[in-house]
Design an enzyme around this catalytic site. Sequence first.
Site: not given
Length: 518
Positions: A137, A280
Amino acid sequence: MSPIALLSVSDKTGLIPLAEALINELGFRIISSGGTAKLIESANLPVTRVADYTGFPEILEGRVKTLNPKIHGGILAKRDKQNHMEDLKAQNINPINLVVVNLYPFEQTISKENVSWDEAIENIDIGGPTMIRAAAKNHEDVLVVTNPSQYSNLIDAYKSKTVTNELRKSYSLKAFEHTAIYDLTISKWIAKQIPSQKAYWLQSLPLKQELRYGENPHQKASWYGEPEKGWSGANQLQGKELSTNNLLDLEAALSTLREFGYENTIKDASYQKAAVVIKHTNPCGVAIGDSPCSALKRALDGDRVSAFGGIIAINCPVDKAAAKELENIFIECIVAPYFDSNAKEILSKKKNLRLLELKAESIQKADNNHIRSILGGLLIQDLDEPDFDQTEWKNVTKLIPNEEEMIDLSFAWKIVKHIRSNAIAVASNKQSLGIGAGQMNRIGSAKLALEAAGSKSKGAVLASDGFFPFDDTVKMAADYGISSIIQPGGSIRDKDSISACNELGIKMVLTGKRHFLH
């Protein structure tokens, strides 16, 4: 006053070289606790114990060590705020400039067999995440480091005076990721111990690889995966970098292949040498054989035109004979449990061919979740796992399939569940002959499959992933000489298809289970 570094690490890799550099080259004063302080002391390096620094002893068997205003005030104070610095001075607190922390090995603890609830809970770090979050922080004033892989870069940045705000932000991000993943690991483990309503789906996956592009060149793509699990555990022996489409096809190939077992995963008679060719994401050739070569050749023979540029998966070691089958065909990828030295030598001549060894252990470690994305969300379902239970199958026609036909019906049923719906598979003698995939109506899929099989359809079997709402598929199958059909049943017009089978001399089995694949 010397800058202060707070060091408290569970993973002590590189700790002593880091401490030496901080003290001897950069002039830091080090404060530490527990095993970290003990190790630094053993290297004859000066270190101040946290308890001595705060004037407050460790309590509760070490549960409270660093949770103290002298620690967190020194981390969280904003250097450019006069009132913050006045507070530090009033409380005799020194600013802390560097926090090097990593956390108790909770994941390692819960990976042990029969770990108890109490042992796991006791290995939840409290002080560590608090220090990391505080430093992250206040990253503009405090540099936070959470991984030994950062140490070298850290020392170089200090020496070259390049501890930029960008570096601080980068380390802050890594710190918050570190604590987020830690909390996720704990949450997921506790959720498994006390199953309840699932309000959130929690998961964190490390970046495995940035892919060149997605399904198309204009799409960006990344691959995330847990180390050693599933495809992250595969070893690529040669060939170009895997693409998005490669990975999707490989997943489809493996899903189909696992219907027939995978070396070391199935030890009963259901394990058979099998090969799958995918194009595919749809199987275009599937076969069982007496050897890897036989299975591969028969799978390719199922549709050699479609196999061009496809993906091949084999559930047993690839030998010289199997590799020779691939010398004169263009294939994108081959995955198998193992390639022997002769196979590797033969296939090494195809420089762009991707060879992957995927062990059974990596498959077994992966979760059995099937995850799909939708706009703004995820759909998560169980995998449609291999199912060898035929106890619910029903013969519903006057004629009943013989033993060979039942074997082929089972084979075709295993294939059809991995074909995009609407799906039809035609097979004979444990070899696919024709595949019909992804059509908007079932008769369209049947037409594709039967036309692909052609004259080989005579005496073959046909499988459908969903029920027949009309008898048109049965009539078309009869025109091609199909002997037996397997389908889920469940249509209000099942009797129409059954009657058509009886009239045309076709046997029909209902499974009571559908296998839609979208």
